[in-house]
Enzyme design. Structure first.
Site, PDB file in Angstrom:
ATOM      1  N   LYS A 178      -0.958  17.288 -29.011  1.00  0.00           N
ATOM      2  CA  LYS A 178      -1.084  16.012 -28.031  1.00  0.00           C
ATOM      3  C   LYS A 178      -1.014  16.478 -26.611  1.00  0.00           C
ATOM      4  CE  LYS A 178      -1.160  11.769 -26.912  1.00  0.00           C
ATOM      5  NZ  LYS A 178      -2.663  10.987 -26.662  1.00  0.00           N
ATOM      6  N   LYS A 246       3.648  10.917 -17.363  1.00  0.00           N
ATOM      7  CA  LYS A 246       4.226  11.552 -18.072  1.00  0.00           C
ATOM      8  C   LYS A 246       3.846  12.468 -18.871  1.00  0.00           C
ATOM      9  CE  LYS A 246       4.678   9.574 -21.756  1.00  0.00           C
ATOM     10  NZ  LYS A 246       4.195   9.315 -23.270  1.00  0.00           N
TER      11      LYS A 246
HETATM   12  N1  LIG Z   1      -2.155   3.260 -23.984  1.00  0.00           N
HETATM   13  C1  LIG Z   1      -2.874   4.494 -24.506  1.00  0.00           C
HETATM   14  O1  LIG Z   1      -4.126   4.655 -24.154  1.00  0.00           O
HETATM   15  C2  LIG Z   1      -2.118   5.442 -25.228  1.00  0.00           C
HETATM   16  C3  LIG Z   1      -2.814   6.330 -26.081  1.00  0.00           C
HETATM   17  C4  LIG Z   1      -2.404   7.232 -26.957  1.00  0.00           C
HETATM   18  C5  LIG Z   1      -0.812   7.436 -26.932  1.00  0.00           C
HETATM   19  N2  LIG Z   1      -0.188   6.699 -26.119  1.00  0.00           N
HETATM   20  C6  LIG Z   1       1.453   6.819 -26.236  1.00  0.00           C
HETATM   21  O2  LIG Z   1       1.968   5.803 -26.919  1.00  0.00           O
HETATM   22  C7  LIG Z   1       3.149   5.500 -26.411  1.00  0.00           C
HETATM   23  C8  LIG Z   1       3.253   4.073 -26.270  1.00  0.00           C
HETATM   24  O3  LIG Z   1       2.330   3.728 -25.276  1.00  0.00           O
HETATM   25  P1  LIG Z   1       1.839   2.246 -24.814  1.00  0.00           P
HETATM   26  O4  LIG Z   1       0.492   2.334 -24.084  1.00  0.00           O
HETATM   27  O5  LIG Z   1       1.854   1.182 -25.960  1.00  0.00           O
HETATM   28  O6  LIG Z   1       2.974   1.770 -23.659  1.00  0.00           O
HETATM   29  P2  LIG Z   1       3.611   0.565 -23.041  1.00  0.00           P
HETATM   30  O7  LIG Z   1       2.296  -0.428 -23.022  1.00  0.00           O
HETATM   31  O8  LIG Z   1       4.185   1.036 -21.589  1.00  0.00           O
HETATM   32  O9  LIG Z   1       4.664   0.014 -24.409  1.00  0.00           O
HETATM   33  C9  LIG Z   1       5.764   0.807 -24.370  1.00  0.00           C
HETATM   34  C10 LIG Z   1       6.803  -0.139 -25.032  1.00  0.00           C
HETATM   35  O10 LIG Z   1       7.923   0.859 -25.194  1.00  0.00           O
HETATM   36  C11 LIG Z   1       9.056  -0.173 -24.961  1.00  0.00           C
HETATM   37  N3  LIG Z   1       9.930   0.311 -24.101  1.00  0.00           N
HETATM   38  C12 LIG Z   1       9.874   0.844 -22.834  1.00  0.00           C
HETATM   39  N4  LIG Z   1      11.006   1.436 -22.535  1.00  0.00           N
HETATM   40  C13 LIG Z   1      11.827   1.303 -23.530  1.00  0.00           C
HETATM   41  C14 LIG Z   1      13.063   1.467 -23.717  1.00  0.00           C
HETATM   42  N5  LIG Z   1      13.960   2.223 -22.769  1.00  0.00           N
HETATM   43  N6  LIG Z   1      13.806   1.107 -24.836  1.00  0.00           N
HETATM   44  C15 LIG Z   1      13.090   0.418 -25.681  1.00  0.00           C
HETATM   45  N7  LIG Z   1      12.030  -0.040 -25.639  1.00  0.00           N
HETATM   46  C16 LIG Z   1      11.063   0.489 -24.249  1.00  0.00           C
HETATM   47  C17 LIG Z   1       8.147  -1.387 -24.155  1.00  0.00           C
HETATM   48  O11 LIG Z   1       9.250  -2.301 -24.239  1.00  0.00           O
HETATM   49  P3  LIG Z   1       9.103  -3.875 -23.096  1.00  0.00           P
HETATM   50  O12 LIG Z   1       8.052  -4.833 -23.685  1.00  0.00           O
HETATM   51  O13 LIG Z   1      10.539  -4.476 -23.011  1.00  0.00           O
HETATM   52  O14 LIG Z   1       8.887  -3.189 -21.786  1.00  0.00           O
HETATM   53  C18 LIG Z   1       6.904  -1.587 -24.815  1.00  0.00           C
HETATM   54  O15 LIG Z   1       7.072  -2.173 -25.926  1.00  0.00           O
HETATM   55  C19 LIG Z   1       3.430   6.301 -25.259  1.00  0.00           C
HETATM   56  O16 LIG Z   1       4.127   7.564 -25.505  1.00  0.00           O
HETATM   57  C20 LIG Z   1       1.998   6.460 -24.728  1.00  0.00           C
HETATM   58  O17 LIG Z   1       2.126   7.898 -23.983  1.00  0.00           O
HETATM   59  C21 LIG Z   1      -0.799   5.684 -25.314  1.00  0.00           C
END
Ligand SMILES: NC(=O)c1ccc[n+]([C@@H]2O[C@H](COP(=O)([O-])OP(=O)(O)OC[C@H]3O[C@@H](n4cnc5c(N)ncnc54)[C@H](OP(=O)(O)O)[C@@H]3O)[C@@H](O)[C@H]2O)c1
Length: 293
Positions: A178, A246
């Site tokens: 990744k 990140k």
């Molecule tokens: N988006 C993409 O295209 C993509 C693709 C592949 C992989 N990823 C990876 O997948 C993961 C999730 O990505 P995402 O895009 O879904 O992120 P996101 O939209 O920023 O969502 C993050 C989630 O984590 C929660 N969160 C944040 N800080 C927290 C904490 N300290 N304790 C508990 N919950 C917490 C948030 O809750 P709240 O609602 O309370 O803020 C939210 O539900 C990341 O590692 C990202 O790098 C993302």
């Protein structure tokens, strides 16, 4: 009256963000019993309306679950939701498979594996490649790693989420793959932003240039999509800049530890940090274009 005696597997999903939401939705649509927990409970409400069971703590979501998915920003947040009295590990039982699908990097994948070692769960390190659209369609590429016996057991879940699961070896190999792929991604996005700026500096129409790229093998569909988003000034997030940054930092750290130099990533990392410092971290990573133009 007919009654289905087969209990449905229970899947707990922790983290209902951009990715966790469509992933949980797909599992609901596939008739798994889905439990959801999100730090901000309101963001899980749509799923609850669709049939998911809300949990007030990670421990409550995890109790009796067959599978646990973590889809959180980074290793620290995953550790936090897994640990302590309200943490998922306090209630997960023997036989549960923990699918750790957040992008946490090389060191954190190992640390989380150690965390699982002291528990009865089977740890599968399985970050994903692909963004919100592929997550909605079940077209993610899953970079899975973990014990051999977890592979067939995980397949019913992973097959709903991804169009292909690559099993790469022992737990940790998925996260290593990744960081490599996301280093590729951030380099590509920076290159797209720079290319558009260069095109305009030469007095050319950037839309015409993007059309040419879309017709050429050198223009990947992702790069072309990001170029169009940049030109439209549409930075609504499908992958937040803060998360992409990140990942770039995780790649640089992994490279440092192996004595590899990521010259390209090093050349723009400070400017990406500056864009986040301007308050744009929640925008899509294509927003880095706005800082170049
Ligand atoms: N988006 C993409 O295209 C993509 C693709 C592949 C992989 N990823 C990876 O997948 C993961 C999730 O990505 P995402 O895009 O879904 O992120 P996101 O939209 O920023 O969502 C993050 C989630 O984590 C929660 N969160 C944040 N800080 C927290 C904490 N300290 N304790 C508990 N919950 C917490 C948030 O809750 P709240 O609602 O309370 O803020 C939210 O539900 C990341 O590692 C990202 O790098 C993302």
């Amino acid at each position: 009256m007919t009654h289905d005696p087969t209990p449905r597997p229970i899947v707990a999903v922790l983290g209902i963000g951009l990715m966790g939401l469509p992933m949980a939705r797909r599992l609901l649509a596939a008739h798994f019993e889905v439990r959801v927990w999100n730090r901000t409970a309101s963001k899980a409400q749509a799923l609850v309306a669709e049939g998911a069971q809300p949990a007030t703590t990670p421990a409550e979501a995890a109790r009796g679950a067959d599978f646990l998915i973590t889809m959180l920003p980074n290793g620290q947040s995953v550790e936090m939701v897994m640990s302590g009295v309200d943490g998922a590990l306090s209630t997960l039982g023997e036989g549960t498979i923990w699918l750790q699908m957040s992008s946490v990097g090389v060191d954190w994948a190992e640390r989380l594996g150690h965390l699982a070692e002291g528990s009865p769960v089977t740890y599968v390190d399985a970050p994903v490649s692909g963004s919100v659209g592929p997550a909605e369609e079940g077209h993610l590429l899953i970079l899975a790693s973990g014990p051999l016996d977890a592979r067939p057991l995980s397949a019913p879940i992973l097959d709903q989420l991804g169009r292909r699961t690559y099993w790469l070896g022992e737990a940790g190999a998925g996260s290593r793959a990744k960081v490599v792929l996301n280093n590729w991604l951030v380099v590509l996005v920076e290159s797209v932003a720079e290319t558009l700026e260069f095109t305009q500096a030469l007095g050319l129409d950037p839309q015409a240039l993007v059309e040419i790229l879309s017709d050429a093998p050198i223009g990947s569909p992702y790069a072309v999509a990001k170029a169009r988003q940049m030109l439209a000034g549409d930075f609504s997030p499908s992958f937040a800049l803060k998360n992409a940054l990140k990942d770039a930092d995780l790649a640089l750290e992994a490279a440092r530890q192996t004595g590899t130099t990521l010259t390209i990533t090093n050349s723009f990392i400070d400017s990406w940090h500056d864009v986040v410092a301007q308050g744009l971290g929640e925008r899509d990573l294509s927003v880095v274009y706005s800082s170049e133009s």
